[in-house]
Write an enzyme that holds these catalytic residues in place. Structure first.
Site, PDB file in Angstrom:
ATOM      1  N   CYS A  34      27.698 -29.009 -71.747  1.00  0.00           N
ATOM      2  CA  CYS A  34      27.339 -29.266 -70.346  1.00  0.00           C
ATOM      3  C   CYS A  34      28.508 -29.128 -69.379  1.00  0.00           C
ATOM      4  O   CYS A  34      28.307 -29.129 -68.173  1.00  0.00           O
ATOM      5  CB  CYS A  34      26.768 -30.676 -70.223  1.00  0.00           C
ATOM      6  N   CYS A 105      26.756 -36.097 -75.696  1.00  0.00           N
ATOM      7  CA  CYS A 105      27.629 -36.958 -74.885  1.00  0.00           C
ATOM      8  C   CYS A 105      28.404 -37.904 -75.816  1.00  0.00           C
ATOM      9  O   CYS A 105      29.564 -38.240 -75.560  1.00  0.00           O
ATOM     10  CB  CYS A 105      26.826 -37.772 -73.883  1.00  0.00           C
TER      11      CYS A 105
HETATM   12 FE1  FES Z   1      27.440 -33.868 -70.121  1.00  0.00          FE
HETATM   13 FE2  FES Z   1      26.366 -36.006 -70.966  1.00  0.00          FE
HETATM   14  S1  FES Z   1      25.311 -34.307 -70.117  1.00  0.00           S
HETATM   15  S2  FES Z   1      28.382 -35.414 -71.277  1.00  0.00           S
END
Ligand code: FES
Length: 206
Positions: A34, A105
């Site tokens: 992400c 994450c």
């Molecule tokens: Fe990026 Fe959680 S969506 S660390």
């Protein structure tokens, strides 16, 4: 998205936020999934190797903040050896779970903590820089989460073959052509392997 009360609590009131002055170990890591980032600073007792102080800064999502908060809580007061054994599943469990698409994450938080410890070890002559091997590719693939179920692609037995020859990493992944997360998984594999200067090219077959 369904978050546990604990995730919400740590997101709203994160523990151990900030930076440390003259940390003994430090790491900043980004999630290939992400692009979010976490940095962790640690102060370690030189005699006991206990992590006495730890702070984090998050540049990302609610789960990023919550996992940064929980991982620092889990590591505080532990020896570096104990802290190295904290896994991403335990971190997620400690938060009473994370949605499957947010499991990366937790991987990010654990990775950052381990790298901060590694930084300490390297600076104090307790470890040597890792020598690149095919096993390191496999270890890295264990950090690629299949978002639909929140489990890594190695545990899910999606990785059929890993090879490394003349700077080319060859990864064979068993994932059907109609799978919505196919491109996502391929992209994440490439991004995870980017950090190894030894790898000049990544070939993924599916
Ligand atoms: Fe990026 Fe959680 S969506 S660390």
């Amino acid at each position: 998205m369904q978050y546990s009360q604990k995730v919400l609590d740590h997101f709203m009131k994160p523990h151990n936020v900030g930076k440390l002055k003259n940390p003994d170990g430090q790491a900043t890591e980004g999630s290939p999934a992400c692009g979010d980032q976490v940095s962790i600073d640690i102060i370690v007792n030189e005699k006991t190797h206990i992590i006495e102080e730890i702070k984090f800064q998050s540049y990302g999502c609610a789960s990023n903040i919550a996992t940064g908060s929980i991982i620092t809580e889990m590591a505080k007061g532990k020896t570096i050896e104990e802290a190295k054994n904290i896994g991403w599943k335990e971190a997620a469990e400690e938060l009473d779970g994370l949605p499957p698409v947010k499991m990366h994450c937790s991987v990010l938080a654990v990775d950052t903590l381990r790298n901060a410890i590694k930084d300490y070890e390297l600076k104090h002559g307790l470890a040597e820089a890792d020598k690149f091997s095919k096993e390191m590719i496999v270890e890295e693939l264990k950090k690629v989460i299949y978002p639909q179920v929140g489990e890594d692609i190695v545990s899910l037995k999606m990785v059929k073959y890993v090879g490394f020859e003349n700077g080319v990493a060859i990864i064979d992944v068993d994932i059907p052509s109609f799978d919505t997360y196919r491109d996502n998984v391929a992209e994440e594999i490439e991004e995870h392997l980017e950090k190894f200067p030894e790898i000049k090219e990544v070939k993924i077959t599916m």
